[in-house]
Motif scaffolding. Sequence first.
Motif, PDB file in Angstrom:
ATOM      1  N   ARG A  29       0.827  -1.210   0.000  1.00 16.25           N
ATOM      2  CA  ARG A  29       0.000   0.000   0.000  1.00 16.25           C
ATOM      3  C   ARG A  29       0.859   1.257   0.000  1.00 16.25           C
ATOM      4  N   ARG A  30       1.963   1.242   0.745  1.00 21.98           N
ATOM      5  CA  ARG A  30       2.860   2.400   0.757  1.00 21.98           C
ATOM      6  C   ARG A  30       3.459   2.633  -0.624  1.00 21.98           C
ATOM      7  N   TYR A  31       3.863   1.551  -1.282  1.00 25.15           N
ATOM      8  CA  TYR A  31       4.379   1.676  -2.644  1.00 25.15           C
ATOM      9  C   TYR A  31       3.323   2.313  -3.548  1.00 25.15           C
ATOM     10  N   LEU A  32       2.101   1.808  -3.488  1.00 23.42           N
ATOM     11  CA  LEU A  32       1.042   2.335  -4.349  1.00 23.42           C
ATOM     12  C   LEU A  32       0.738   3.802  -4.054  1.00 23.42           C
ATOM     13  N   ARG A  33       0.718   4.167  -2.780  1.00 24.67           N
ATOM     14  CA  ARG A  33       0.447   5.561  -2.419  1.00 24.67           C
ATOM     15  C   ARG A  33       1.507   6.506  -2.953  1.00 24.67           C
ATOM     16  N   HIS A  34       2.733   6.033  -3.046  1.00 20.66           N
ATOM     17  CA  HIS A  34       3.827   6.887  -3.503  1.00 20.66           C
ATOM     18  C   HIS A  34       4.114   6.763  -4.997  1.00 20.66           C
ATOM     19  N   SER A  35       3.343   5.997  -5.721  1.00 19.94           N
ATOM     20  CA  SER A  35       3.638   5.769  -7.139  1.00 19.94           C
ATOM     21  C   SER A  35       3.631   7.070  -7.935  1.00 19.94           C
ATOM     22  N   ARG A  36       2.696   7.955  -7.671  1.00 19.18           N
ATOM     23  CA  ARG A  36       2.655   9.238  -8.381  1.00 19.18           C
ATOM     24  C   ARG A  36       3.879  10.082  -8.012  1.00 19.18           C
ATOM     25  N   ASP A  37       4.308  10.011  -6.767  1.00 17.27           N
ATOM     26  CA  ASP A  37       5.515  10.731  -6.347  1.00 17.27           C
ATOM     27  C   ASP A  37       6.748  10.198  -7.069  1.00 17.27           C
ATOM     28  N   PHE A  38       6.796   8.878  -7.299  1.00 16.65           N
ATOM     29  CA  PHE A  38       7.918   8.295  -8.031  1.00 16.65           C
ATOM     30  C   PHE A  38       7.971   8.860  -9.456  1.00 16.65           C
ATOM     31  N   VAL A  39       6.820   8.933 -10.093  1.00 21.76           N
ATOM     32  CA  VAL A  39       6.757   9.460 -11.461  1.00 21.76           C
ATOM     33  C   VAL A  39       7.220  10.907 -11.490  1.00 21.76           C
ATOM     34  N   ASN A  40       6.748  11.700 -10.543  1.00 16.65           N
ATOM     35  CA  ASN A  40       7.112  13.118 -10.510  1.00 16.65           C
ATOM     36  C   ASN A  40       8.560  13.342 -10.090  1.00 16.65           C
ATOM     37  N   MET A  76      12.579  -7.258   3.702  1.00 18.83           N
ATOM     38  CA  MET A  76      13.561  -6.228   4.047  1.00 18.83           C
ATOM     39  C   MET A  76      14.193  -5.620   2.798  1.00 18.83           C
ATOM     40  N   LYS A  77      14.402  -6.419   1.763  1.00 20.55           N
ATOM     41  CA  LYS A  77      14.916  -5.871   0.508  1.00 20.55           C
ATOM     42  C   LYS A  77      13.905  -4.903  -0.107  1.00 20.55           C
ATOM     43  N   ALA A  78      12.633  -5.279  -0.073  1.00 16.79           N
ATOM     44  CA  ALA A  78      11.588  -4.403  -0.615  1.00 16.79           C
ATOM     45  C   ALA A  78      11.475  -3.126   0.202  1.00 16.79           C
ATOM     46  N   GLN A  79      11.630  -3.235   1.503  1.00 17.55           N
ATOM     47  CA  GLN A  79      11.575  -2.061   2.376  1.00 17.55           C
ATOM     48  C   GLN A  79      12.756  -1.125   2.088  1.00 17.55           C
ATOM     49  N   MET A  80      13.939  -1.686   1.908  1.00 15.94           N
ATOM     50  CA  MET A  80      15.109  -0.858   1.584  1.00 15.94           C
ATOM     51  C   MET A  80      14.940  -0.178   0.226  1.00 15.94           C
ATOM     52  N   GLU A  81      14.408  -0.911  -0.724  1.00 20.31           N
ATOM     53  CA  GLU A  81      14.158  -0.350  -2.054  1.00 20.31           C
ATOM     54  C   GLU A  81      13.170   0.810  -1.973  1.00 20.31           C
ATOM     55  N   PHE A  82      12.137   0.639  -1.168  1.00 22.08           N
ATOM     56  CA  PHE A  82      11.153   1.704  -0.984  1.00 22.08           C
ATOM     57  C   PHE A  82      11.801   2.952  -0.388  1.00 22.08           C
TER      58      PHE A  82
END
Length: 123
Positions: A29-40, A76-82
């Motif tokens: 859910r955190r990844y999805l919430r920040h997806s627009r921020d990643f694009v910008n 933990m790898k996914a968390q670090m990537e985030f």
Amino acid sequence: MTVATAFAETTKYTLSQPEMRIRVLNLYRRYLRHSRDFVNSYDLDIPASQVKTKIRQEFERQRFVKDLPVQNVLFMKAQMEFQELVNFWKQQCHVMQYFENPHTYYDKTKNDTFVDKFLKGSD
């Protein structure tokens, strides 16, 4: 300005499948919430919907891993990537690697021109 510890999470070994499921869903859910921020932030030439699709694919790829120690490492790898993505510790080229089709670069049956090979970085 980003605060390096804003999205940091202490390393925690999860001991049960239900707890791991909750943690993974929250991270998803955190990844999805920040997806627009990643694009910008990374000035990507792709829509946020495509970023969300890729996020889903990456989580689905690991969906059937049942070994809890392996799940802990993957989490933990996914968390670090985030954290790296949110804190803008990556460059645009690193983010775009997720959206490249690996088969286009390793198709040896295709006869590429010199320029095609040069642009792909192969000999």
